[in-house]
Design an enzyme around this catalytic site. Structure first.
Site, short mmCIF file in Angstrom:
data_model
loop_
_atom_site.label_atom_id
_atom_site.label_comp_id
_atom_site.label_asym_id
_atom_site.label_seq_id
_atom_site.Cartn_x
_atom_site.Cartn_y
_atom_site.Cartn_z
N LYS A 261 0.93 -1.07 -0.04
CA LYS A 261 0.05 -0.15 -0.02
C LYS A 261 0.90 1.18 -0.17
CE LYS A 261 -3.93 -1.74 2.67
NZ LYS A 261 -4.92 -1.69 1.64
N ASP A 272 -7.64 -3.31 10.55
CA ASP A 272 -8.09 -4.13 9.68
C ASP A 272 -8.32 -5.59 10.12
OD1 ASP A 272 -8.71 -4.57 7.00
OD2 ASP A 272 -6.90 -5.42 6.66
N GLU A 333 -6.15 -9.60 0.82
CA GLU A 333 -5.95 -10.91 1.73
C GLU A 333 -6.88 -11.13 2.60
OE1 GLU A 333 -5.49 -7.64 2.52
OE2 GLU A 333 -6.24 -7.54 4.62
N ARG A 335 -10.23 -12.09 2.13
CA ARG A 335 -10.93 -13.10 1.38
C ARG A 335 -10.07 -14.24 1.70
NH1 ARG A 335 -11.50 -9.87 -4.02
NH2 ARG A 335 -11.16 -7.98 -2.37
N1 BES Z 1 -8.06 -3.67 4.58
C1 BES Z 1 -8.29 -3.24 2.94
C2 BES Z 1 -9.77 -2.87 2.84
C3 BES Z 1 -9.63 -1.48 3.73
C4 BES Z 1 -9.57 -0.10 2.87
C5 BES Z 1 -10.12 -1.61 5.10
C6 BES Z 1 -9.80 0.93 3.77
C7 BES Z 1 -10.25 -0.12 5.58
C8 BES Z 1 -10.26 1.00 4.74
C9 BES Z 1 -8.08 -4.68 2.33
O1 BES Z 1 -7.52 -5.63 2.81
C10 BES Z 1 -7.68 -4.04 0.86
O2 BES Z 1 -6.45 -3.80 0.81
N2 BES Z 1 -8.42 -4.24 -0.10
C11 BES Z 1 -8.13 -3.91 -1.37
C12 BES Z 1 -8.93 -4.88 -2.36
C13 BES Z 1 -8.34 -4.77 -3.65
C14 BES Z 1 -6.66 -5.12 -3.83
C15 BES Z 1 -8.98 -5.53 -4.64
C16 BES Z 1 -8.98 -2.36 -1.68
O3 BES Z 1 -9.94 -2.23 -1.22
O4 BES Z 1 -8.26 -1.61 -2.37
ZN ZN Z 2 -6.98 -6.18 4.63
MG MG Z 3 -5.38 -5.66 1.91
#
Ligand code: BES
Ligand code: ZN
Ligand code: MG
Length: 481
Positions: A261, A272, A333, A335
């Site tokens: 990220k 998370d 991750e 899922r």
């Molecule tokens: N933990 C994140 C989702 C998240 C984003 C939680 C903002 C709280 C605030 C999750 O693991 C994630 O990174 N999801 C990605 C999925 C994508 C790679 C398909 C996302 O939402 O960008």
């Molecule tokens: Zn996450």
């Molecule tokens: Mg993630």
């Protein structure tokens, strides 16, 4: 903040503060201080307090034998338990109760006739009085009032509010803790304390999960120095019926892994594990309330780190269900953790329904902001029950569609499915991924990425962790109609 019940008004002295919750018509205001009623009426008039919902006026009690301060809080005339709770939360914001002496809280008007009005008032004071300041120096910590008593609150209603609040507080604390403290093993340790409440606890480490074939979950934690854990919490006090199962995503920190990220905002990924926190908090509240029901809580605890041993984009893992997954993005991750936790729960307990909670996608924030959790389900009855629990608890949900078309977006070049579905409908394709693991079991998925943690004060408390989901799950388990 510790709330107590008060059968009658105390002898008034200088360190008493009076907080009066009342509406536009104020028939009972006159009786609040017994013989000195005109005084309170006069103070309300002087404060130009009109009782409108959301208003708050504070004025010194001055002489007349009533030193201290009186605070009027408006709840409107058509108040119900929700608006009373909201007004109570609001009254605890800011500095009003900081270093206050003995505070007496009175629900005036005929609002006390509303069902559970006093319980809602007590719960609101507790929810609003929550602070997470253990890492601040003493002088900077919130000092609650010497005492905070609600006039006319019954012991039964107080106990109910306390049981629920303890669960919400636990969930909030877990979400607010930084990731260097709340590691997967530390989370497991804290969840294990529920044994003191009569919850049956089982903790599985990496070896046991490997034996069960949970390679999807284990792949996420592979780049971390910390051991992944699966915690199973059992509360079986409901006779023979099949249990209701709650499954929580517990990513104690999500760097994104090799699909790392951006630096800006990454610190927020300490939250998370909000799904796992909600499940743990709900189990705590259910056990404390001694609910006669069968409930299982399962949480998958991992840390998602980049490392020489970390999972790569393009890796193929075999889930516990036997289905293979191409990990196209290591940041998707949650899922991967949930699919194995769901399979484990289904195989082991044959639950009547599975509800999973997860801070799963950023996309749900784009759709619903901080107001609603995304709800995805294969079962209309379960949705109806969740809607009822949502209405009751104030933990709002909004249903999204699931279809074949969305499901087909998960096609993989090499495996049974990919772990991402492309740019669009990201929250839905995440849910479609999970649906591939639930089979015929009635199932609902709650994407709480927007509701678990907020940066502004909200209806149920101060900014930070909200404890979202605890009340929803408790009300669902209690089967409130
Ligand atoms: N933990 C994140 C989702 C998240 C984003 C939680 C903002 C709280 C605030 C999750 O693991 C994630 O990174 N999801 C990605 C999925 C994508 C790679 C398909 C996302 O939402 O960008
Ligand atoms: Zn996450
Ligand atoms: Mg993630």
């Amino acid at each position: 903040m510790n709330v107590t019940s008060l059968p009658m008004l105390p002898d008034w002295n200088h360190d008493h503060m009076l907080v009066v919750f009342t509406g536009l018509e104020r028939p009972d205001l006159a009786n609040i201080l017994g013989g000195r009623h005109e005084h309170v009426e006069r103070l309300a008039a002087r404060a130009k307090f009109d009782g409108k919902s959301g208003t708050m006026k504070s004025i010194p009690l001055l002489d007349d034998g009533f030193p201290g301060e009186v605070v009027f809080v408006g709840v409107g005339n058509d108040a119900d338990h929700k608006s009373i709770e909201k007004a109570a939360v609001k009254s605890t914001a800011g500095d009003m109760l900081k270093k206050a002496g003995n505070v007496v809280v009175v629900l005036a008007n005929d609002l006390s006739d509303k069902p559970n009005a006093h319980g809602a008032l007590a719960l609101g004071l507790m929810l609003g009085g929550y602070r997470f300041d253990i890492y601040r120096k003493e002088a900077d910590r919130f000092t609650p009032p010497k005492s905070l008593s609600v006039l006319g609150l019954t012991t039964a209603d107080l106990q109910k509010a306390e049981a629920l609040y303890a669960g919400i507080k636990l969930a909030r604390d877990l979400v607010n803790e930084p990731a260097n403290i709340l590691t997967p093993p530390e989370f497991a340790k804290r969840a294990s304390k529920l044994a003191d409440l009569g919850v049956d606890i089982e903790v599985l480490g990496e070896k046991q999960m490997a034996d069960l074939g949970m390679s999807a979950l284990l792949g996420v934690g592979q780049g971390s120095e910390l051991e992944s854990q699966l915690v199973v919490m059992k509360w079986l006090k409901g006779g023979e019926e099949a249990p209701l199962a709650f499954v929580g995503k517990g990513v104690c920190f999500d760097t994104g892994g090799i699909s790392i990220k951006p630096a800006s905002g990454m610190e927020e990924m300490t939250m998370d594990m909000g799904g796992a926190a909600a499940v743990t908090g709900a189990m705590h509240a259910i056990a404390t309330s001694d609910l006669a029901c069968n409930v299982i809580g399962v949480i998958g605890l991992v840390e998602n780190m980049p490392d020489g041993r970390a999972q790569r984009p393009g890796d193929v893992v075999t889930s516990m269900s036997g289905q293979t997954i191409e990990v196209l993005n290591t940041d998707a991750e949650g899922r991967l953790v949930l699919c194995d936790a769901i399979t484990f729960t289904k195989d082991r307990f044959q639950p009547s329904a599975i509800i999973d909670l997860a801070t799963l996608t950023g996309a749900i924030l784009v759709s619903l902001g901080h107001e609603y959790a995304g709800l995805f389900s294969n079962n209309d009855d379960l949705v109806a029950r969740l809607n009822t629990a949502s209405e009751q608890s104030g933990d709002r949900v909004w249903r999204f569609p699931l279809t074949e078309k969305f499901d087909s977006m998960l096609r993989s070049r090499v495996a049974d499915m990919a772990n991402i579905g492309g740019r669009w409908a990201g929250s839905i394709t995440a849910a479609q991924f999970l649906q591939r693991f639930v089979g015929d079991t009635p199932w609902a998925h709650l994407d709480i990425a927007g509701t678990a943690y907020v940066k502004e004060p909200h209806d149920q408390g101060p900014k930070g962790a909200t404890g979202y989901g605890v009340r929803l799950l408790v009300d669902l388990a209690a089967g409130k109609k």
